[in-house]
Enzyme design. Structure first.
Site, PDB file in Angstrom:
ATOM      1  N   ASP A 250       0.856  -1.184   0.000  1.00 12.49           N
ATOM      2  CA  ASP A 250       0.000   0.000   0.000  1.00 12.49           C
ATOM      3  C   ASP A 250       0.893   1.234   0.000  1.00 12.49           C
ATOM      4  OD1 ASP A 250      -2.612   1.273   2.176  1.00 12.49           O
ATOM      5  OD2 ASP A 250      -2.696   0.812   0.045  1.00 12.49           O
TER       6      ASP A 250
ATOM      7  N   TYR B  91       2.375   4.800   1.167  1.00 14.30           N
ATOM      8  CA  TYR B  91       2.375   5.511   2.445  1.00 14.30           C
ATOM      9  C   TYR B  91       1.219   6.511   2.441  1.00 14.30           C
ATOM     10  CZ  TYR B  91       7.136   3.694   3.002  1.00 14.30           C
ATOM     11  OH  TYR B  91       8.238   2.876   3.121  1.00 14.30           O
TER      12      TYR B  91
ATOM     13  N   PHE C  76       8.162   1.344  -0.741  1.00 13.49           N
ATOM     14  CA  PHE C  76       9.186   1.505   0.290  1.00 13.49           C
ATOM     15  C   PHE C  76       9.932   2.833   0.202  1.00 13.49           C
ATOM     16  CE2 PHE C  76       8.863  -3.179   0.156  1.00 13.49           C
ATOM     17  CZ  PHE C  76       8.625  -3.432   1.503  1.00 13.49           C
TER      18      PHE C  76
ATOM     19  N   HIS D 290       8.716  -9.837   6.359  1.00 11.76           N
ATOM     20  CA  HIS D 290       8.667  -8.437   5.951  1.00 11.76           C
ATOM     21  C   HIS D 290       9.684  -7.624   6.766  1.00 11.76           C
ATOM     22  CE1 HIS D 290       6.884  -4.397   5.381  1.00 11.76           C
ATOM     23  NE2 HIS D 290       6.345  -4.916   4.291  1.00 11.76           N
TER      24      HIS D 290
END
Length: 382
Positions: free
Chosen positions: A201, A203, A214, A339
């Site tokens: 998703d 930010y 990221f 993760h």
């Protein structure tokens, strides 16, 4: 923002529990003999191809050479070509893993002609895609964006105020800014993809999302997951100087596709645009990468040029692992782990060795130029 940052669990995820020595072993690409081409060196002439050619080649291989004639010796080069020498003359036999599809660079595409095929409503809803999506991607996704589910997604976004590239993220409270939704496609052309990193998703804080998973623009605080990514790179490459920013644009320009499964989000509401159609679209993006990823990387002049020969997928966390579960592990190197979120990084992300493993596989397949310079991020904000 990633759901792993929001939900804590003491039980490892499915992808984490499956971790082990075999989880990240590299695979050799499979080569299918769909066609064989023989070229006599120095003459520029090409022998007859097809079933007769293949039959004659088999006979040559199985029949002893006449007295005084040099026997053929075959060797395989990195491009999938095998060369043989007979009486000082060299021939090259290229056995290619060429699918029935065309080479990426030979697929014709005219944006203006494509727009002429759109209805008035489609032209309105897809104006953002036509204006901002990288053309190497649009030409293979042009039919996908006309499917009912994607048109419904665009109608949803249209009602949210996301219409054109000049719309403001700040006023809409939808991130990233419309002009950046497809940043990944412009920074990383399809044929140059070497590695795919899958996020979940965008930010959802002001100024954070800019179309690369990221990653955040310079001047924005480095997110916790990215700090852990930097820490793992430092562990694998001790000379890596950790940047003071979180902008991963240089990776994207070096062939790392930084793809979120969902490409937009409402301000302060994680996963608010999930299950609207983005996941189906980005699954198609992964299918396209499966087919054409690495197409423009070195093929040593073989018939493999322009066709996908395999790349590296880095799937961190259970969500990302599901996105790549169907891919051919013989064609691609698929590395999974926990993760990098602070909630799960200690359960298998740290120490996964993914960055070095990716480069080792890429160098074996494509040579030194196939490697990714993970340490190339500028150190300072500017």
């Amino acid at each position: 923002m990633y759901l792993e940052d929001l939900v804590s669990s003491s039980t490892p995820s499915a992808s984490q529990s499956a971790e082990g020595p075999d989880a990240s072993q590299s695979s050799q690409s499979s080569v299918k003999s769909d066609s064989t081409k023989t070229v006599k060196a120095g003459t520029g002439t090409t022998a007859t191809t097809g079933s007769n050619k293949r039959q004659r080649t088999l006979v040559d291989m199985l029949t002893p050479a006449p007295a005084g004639q040099t026997s053929k010796k075959l060797k395989l080069d990195k491009g999938g070509a095998s060369s043989s020498t007979t009486n000082g003359a060299t021939t090259t036999s290229v056995t290619s893993a060429v699918s029935s599809s065309s080479a990426l660079n030979s697929i014709p595409f005219s944006l203006s002609a494509y727009q002429e095929t759109l209805s008035e409503r489609e032209r309105e809803l897809l104006s953002l895609e036509c204006e901002t999506m990288g053309k190497s991607w649009l030409k293979v996704l042009k039919d996908e964006v006309r499917k009912p589910y994607f048109i419904k997604l665009k109608e949803f976004l249209w009602n949210q105020g996301v219409k054109g590239a000049t719309d403001s993220a700040a006023s809409l409270k939808i991130y990233p800014a419309p002009k950046n939704i497809y940043s990944w496609s412009n920074l990383t052309p399809l044929g140059r993809v070497k590695v795919v990193i899958i996020g979940q998703d965008p930010y959802h804080g002001p100024g954070q999302a800019h179309g690369l998973c990221f990653s955040v623009p310079k001047g924005i605080a480095i997110p916790p997951s990215l700090r852990n990514i930097y820490a793992e790179i430092k562990a694998e490459y001790p000379d890596f100087e950790v940047p003071k920013h979180g902008n991963l644009t240089s990776w994207a320009e070096n062939g790392v596709l930084l793809l979120n499964a969902c490409l937009t989000v409402k301000a302060s509401e994680a996963a608010s645009h999930s299950n609207k159609g983005w996941e189906e679209f980005t699954d198609k993006v992964i299918d396209v990468v499966d087919k054409y990823g690495g197409a423009n990387l070195s093929a040593n002049g073989s018939a493999l040029a322009g066709r996908g020969r395999g790349i590296v997928f880095l799937a961190w966390g259970a969500f990302a692992a599901k996105r790549v579960a169907k891919l051919d592990k013989k064609k691609h190197l698929i590395l999974t782990s926990a993760h990098p979120s602070p909630l799960s990084a200690n359960r298998g992300f740290f120490g996964n060795g993914h960055f070095k493993k990716a480069n080792e596989w890429l160098e074996t397949k494509y040579g030194a130029d196939g490697r990714v310079d993970w340490c190339s991020l500028p150190v300072n904000h500017q």
